[in-house]
Scaffold this active site. Structure first.
Site, PDB file in Angstrom:
ATOM      1  N   CYS A 103       0.823  -1.206   0.000  1.00  0.00           N
ATOM      2  CA  CYS A 103       0.000   0.000   0.000  1.00  0.00           C
ATOM      3  C   CYS A 103       0.862   1.264   0.000  1.00  0.00           C
ATOM      4  O   CYS A 103       1.563   1.530  -0.958  1.00  0.00           O
ATOM      5  CB  CYS A 103      -0.973  -0.063   1.180  1.00  0.00           C
ATOM      6  SG  CYS A 103      -2.304   1.144   1.131  1.00  0.00           S
ATOM      7  N   HIS A 104       0.832   2.054   1.070  1.00  0.00           N
ATOM      8  CA  HIS A 104       1.630   3.277   1.183  1.00  0.00           C
ATOM      9  C   HIS A 104       3.015   3.015   1.779  1.00  0.00           C
ATOM     10  O   HIS A 104       3.812   3.945   1.918  1.00  0.00           O
ATOM     11  CB  HIS A 104       0.900   4.311   2.049  1.00  0.00           C
ATOM     12  CG  HIS A 104      -0.284   4.938   1.389  1.00  0.00           C
ATOM     13  ND1 HIS A 104      -1.493   4.289   1.271  1.00  0.00           N
ATOM     14  CD2 HIS A 104      -0.440   6.143   0.803  1.00  0.00           C
ATOM     15  CE1 HIS A 104      -2.350   5.079   0.654  1.00  0.00           C
ATOM     16  NE2 HIS A 104      -1.746   6.204   0.348  1.00  0.00           N
TER      17      HIS A 104
END
Length: 187
Positions: free
Chosen positions: A112-113
């Site tokens: 994800c991030h």
């Protein structure tokens, strides 16, 4: 053929705001495969997860970042969430910890991030990677080749986009970690 990660020591770097499923589900897959995972954090006792749209459960910290060394671990997991990696990438000790895994050639998994911290560690350049779509330009600007795929493995790094990709991410992560753990063949 992939080997075993039995008793393989894996650091999971997180602080408040990690996406809960992106830490807990990969950690469970690693633990179920026999690895020894440790939650490393700049926080001392507990870190609080994010559950998609609001604060979620807390987890106990196993090792304070000040006492953590990549020499004590064979691999690193970087869960996402927006708050978690954004905070970690602004902390020099966290960035140095991540960089030390890349410098030592140890495998890293990020979802994800999570790649934000990899960018700040200077380890994105020249790698084929994926992430949450909003990081595409950040990764391209850092010299990575961004692709929109469930899980991407390149040069000792596996990356993934989002919670829906966790099954593919877990398979790729365990495969990478088990291959990295195998001794080199004798000539």
């Amino acid at each position: 053929m992939a080997g075993s990660i039995q008793d393989y020591k894996i650091a999971i770097l997180a602080t408040d705001g990690f996406e809960y499923v992106e830490l807990v589900r990969p950690r469970k897959a690693l633990d179920d495969a026999g690895a020894k995972t440790s939650l490393v954090s700049p926080k001392t006792d507990r870190v609080r997860g994010w559950n998609f749209t609001d604060w979620g459960d807390e987890l106990s910290v196993d090792v304070h970042l000040d006492q953590a060394s990549s020499a004590d671990f064979g691999a690193l997991l970087l869960p996402g969430g927006v708050i978690n990696p954004d905070s970690l990438r602004m902390q020099p000790k966290a960035v140095a910890f991540v960089k030390s895994f890349f410098d030592a050639g140890k495998p890293v998994a990020s979802i994800c991030h999570g790649p934000w911290t990899i960018i700040n560690a200077g380890a994105a350049r020249g790698r084929r990677m994926t992430s949450w779509p909003s990081l595409e330009i950040d990764l391209r600007n850092a010299g990575a080749q961004w692709v929109d795929e469930e899980a991407v493995t390149d040069q000792g790094l596996v990356t993934s986009r989002k919670p829906d990709d966790i099954p593919a991410f877990n398979r790729a992560m365990i495969d990478l970690f088990s291959r990295a753990r195998q001794p080199a063949a004798a000539d």
